[in-house]
Design a protein around this motif. Structure first.
Motif, short mmCIF file in Angstrom:
data_model
loop_
_atom_site.label_atom_id
_atom_site.label_comp_id
_atom_site.label_asym_id
_atom_site.label_seq_id
_atom_site.Cartn_x
_atom_site.Cartn_y
_atom_site.Cartn_z
N GLU A 153 9.93 3.03 -2.65
CA GLU A 153 8.57 2.70 -3.07
C GLU A 153 8.52 1.30 -3.69
N ALA A 154 9.52 0.97 -4.52
CA ALA A 154 9.57 -0.36 -5.12
C ALA A 154 9.76 -1.44 -4.04
N GLU A 155 10.54 -1.12 -3.03
CA GLU A 155 10.75 -2.08 -1.95
C GLU A 155 9.46 -2.31 -1.16
N ARG A 156 8.69 -1.25 -0.93
CA ARG A 156 7.41 -1.41 -0.23
C ARG A 156 6.42 -2.22 -1.06
N GLU A 157 6.39 -1.99 -2.38
CA GLU A 157 5.51 -2.78 -3.23
C GLU A 157 5.92 -4.26 -3.23
N ARG A 158 7.22 -4.50 -3.25
CA ARG A 158 7.69 -5.89 -3.21
C ARG A 158 7.27 -6.58 -1.92
N ARG A 159 7.41 -5.87 -0.81
CA ARG A 159 7.01 -6.45 0.47
C ARG A 159 5.51 -6.70 0.52
N ALA A 160 4.72 -5.78 -0.05
CA ALA A 160 3.26 -5.96 -0.06
C ALA A 160 2.88 -7.20 -0.87
N LYS A 161 3.53 -7.39 -2.01
CA LYS A 161 3.23 -8.57 -2.83
C LYS A 161 3.64 -9.86 -2.13
N VAL A 162 4.78 -9.82 -1.47
CA VAL A 162 5.23 -11.02 -0.74
C VAL A 162 4.28 -11.35 0.40
N ILE A 163 3.85 -10.32 1.13
CA ILE A 163 2.91 -10.54 2.23
C ILE A 163 1.59 -11.09 1.72
#
Length: 261
Positions: A181-191
């Motif tokens: 979940e933290a990895e998905r949030e990180r990717r969303a913020k980067v995108i």
């Protein structure tokens, strides 16, 4: 009576010879081979088809050449990052040399199973949990190569190894879920940040083009008014450029100063 005894003895002799001949015959299927020992020493490998043995002198051990499947029991493995997991696998192997499979090892089936269990623990213990979950194909190949090299002296060819199941504790499953979940949030913020960067670059290029051609800015205003009017709105907000308001404000300030004088 004396004539009947030789006749009965002949019948018994023929019957004994027939039974001896039957006991000397063996039939091996296409996928079977017979390792023949003569007076306890290895003689040759026979088959398939009809095999004739000398009773009491020659003995034969059948060997199945088909691919065999062994279900490796679940093994307790501690990965390199100190995570305890249970892993089971499936092993596929085939006897390619019946002579070595019978002579070199006492029970090639049990020996291969035990070797597969120890190799599974040894190989998986050298990798981290993420590698174990994401790179199963590489783990399978590593285990297969090690097993194949060690069973080659037994006349056995390991054709394939497949890790079937990796059992994790409930706490570890929850930890992995939080990590994902933290990895998905990180990717969303980067995108999102990359989108903002691209938008700002495009806006900067548009502002540069409009700055070079003031008429283009006026055309954009007119187009915006056309879009607003199409919605039948009663109120229209028309933005005025700062370049137009600046000279107008300067003129008003100068006229006010003259009046004061």
């Amino acid at each position: 009576m004396d004539a009947l005894l030789p006749a009965g003895f002949s019948v018994l002799l023929l019957f004994g010879l027939l039974m001896l001949l039957i006991s000397a015959l063996r039939i091996l299927r296409e996928y079977e081979r017979g390792v023949v020992f003569q007076l306890g020493r290895f003689w040759k490998v026979k088959g398939p088809g009809l095999v004739l043995l000398i009773p009491g002198i020659q003995q034969m051990v059948k060997v199945d050449l088909r691919v065999r499947v062994i279900d490796v029991p679940a093994q307790d493995v501690i990965t390199r990052d100190n995570v305890s997991v249970k892993v089971n696998a499936v092993l596929y192997f085939q006897v390619i040399d019946p002579q070595r499979a019978i002579i070199a090892v006492e029970n090639f089936l049990g020996a291969t199973s035990q070797l597969a269990q120890t190799t599974l623990r040894a190989v998986l213990g050298k990798h981290e949990l993420d590698e174990l979950l994401a790179e199963r194909e590489r783990m399978n190949l590593d285990i297969q190569k090690i097993l194949d090299s060690q069973t080659d002296s037994w006349g056995i060819k390991v054709t394939n190894v497949e890790i079937k199941h990796v059992d994790l504790s409930e706490s570890m499953v929850r930890a992995i879920a939080r990590q994902a979940e933290a990895e998905r949030e990180r990717r969303a913020k980067v995108i999102h940040a990359e989108g903002e960067l691209q938008a700002s670059q495009q806006l900067a290029q548009a502002a540069e083009i409009l700055g070079r051609q003031p008429q283009a800015l006026q055309l954009r205003y007119l187009e915006t008014l056309t879009v607003i009017a199409a919605d039948k709105n009663s109120t229209i907000v028309f933005p005025l450029p700062v370049d137009i308001l600046g000279p107008l404000l300067d003129t008003l300030r100068q006229s006010g100063a003259r009046r004061d004088v």
